[in-house]
Motif scaffolding. Sequence first.
Motif, PDB file in Angstrom:
ATOM      1  N   VAL A  40      -6.288  29.666  68.150  1.00  0.00           N
ATOM      2  CA  VAL A  40      -6.199  30.750  69.136  1.00  0.00           C
ATOM      3  C   VAL A  40      -7.244  30.562  70.231  1.00  0.00           C
ATOM      4  O   VAL A  40      -6.964  30.750  71.416  1.00  0.00           O
ATOM      5  CB  VAL A  40      -6.379  32.127  68.447  1.00  0.00           C
ATOM      6  N   LEU A  41      -8.449  30.155  69.866  1.00  0.00           N
ATOM      7  CA  LEU A  41      -9.555  30.071  70.814  1.00  0.00           C
ATOM      8  C   LEU A  41      -9.658  28.735  71.531  1.00  0.00           C
ATOM      9  O   LEU A  41     -10.484  28.596  72.434  1.00  0.00           O
ATOM     10  CB  LEU A  41     -10.875  30.364  70.089  1.00  0.00           C
ATOM     11  N   SER A  43      -9.646  26.208  74.116  1.00  0.00           N
ATOM     12  CA  SER A  43      -9.623  26.496  75.559  1.00  0.00           C
ATOM     13  C   SER A  43      -8.541  25.729  76.306  1.00  0.00           C
ATOM     14  O   SER A  43      -8.117  26.155  77.376  1.00  0.00           O
ATOM     15  CB  SER A  43     -10.995  26.204  76.180  1.00  0.00           C
ATOM     16  N   LEU A  48      -5.691  32.114  73.740  1.00  0.00           N
ATOM     17  CA  LEU A  48      -6.519  32.823  74.714  1.00  0.00           C
ATOM     18  C   LEU A  48      -6.436  32.166  76.088  1.00  0.00           C
ATOM     19  O   LEU A  48      -6.292  32.854  77.108  1.00  0.00           O
ATOM     20  CB  LEU A  48      -7.974  32.899  74.240  1.00  0.00           C
ATOM     21  N   THR A  52      -4.831  33.860  79.417  1.00  0.00           N
ATOM     22  CA  THR A  52      -5.622  33.887  80.652  1.00  0.00           C
ATOM     23  C   THR A  52      -4.824  33.298  81.813  1.00  0.00           C
ATOM     24  O   THR A  52      -4.777  33.881  82.902  1.00  0.00           O
ATOM     25  CB  THR A  52      -6.944  33.108  80.462  1.00  0.00           C
ATOM     26  N   LEU A  86     -11.010  37.637  81.143  1.00  0.00           N
ATOM     27  CA  LEU A  86     -10.496  36.805  80.055  1.00  0.00           C
ATOM     28  C   LEU A  86     -11.092  35.400  80.114  1.00  0.00           C
ATOM     29  O   LEU A  86     -11.450  34.821  79.083  1.00  0.00           O
ATOM     30  CB  LEU A  86      -8.969  36.733  80.115  1.00  0.00           C
ATOM     31  N   GLY A  90     -13.386  33.737  77.279  1.00  0.00           N
ATOM     32  CA  GLY A  90     -13.054  32.423  76.742  1.00  0.00           C
ATOM     33  C   GLY A  90     -14.229  31.477  76.787  1.00  0.00           C
ATOM     34  O   GLY A  90     -14.480  30.718  75.840  1.00  0.00           O
TER      35      GLY A  90
END
Length: 128
Positions: A40-41, A43, A48, A52, A86, A90
């Motif tokens: 999920v995180l 980049s 996320l 974004t 967001l 992040g």
Amino acid sequence: MTNPPLSVRLADDVAHQLSQLTQLLAQAPAHEAAQILGKVLDSDKGLLGGVTALVATGSRFAQDHSQRGILHPEVWLALGRAANELSSVGEDLNEHTGTIRQLATPAIPATSQAARPTGSAMVVRRHR
């Protein structure tokens, strides 16, 4: 009754899947929860970052329609602010993604006692 366009159905499906993922995350064992959060995180390819980018695209849509007098400028400003926030969140989380991913890997018995992080009752929140 007509079917909604594919894009609207896709948005509904994504929202439904996010709800399912949230429930699974809440019930997952630690290593699996860490795997979920790591994805999920992420980049580059993570959720996320995707959200974004989606909000930033919505901001550009709102900008165009605001400049033509179709939407109130506040809509554009709110979406732009949301995209910026967001992005900032992040970036803040990006420095911790590696630590979360380490929890996802099976524990290897250590030959020496390494200092493990300890829990803390105090959590400091950054105010924006």
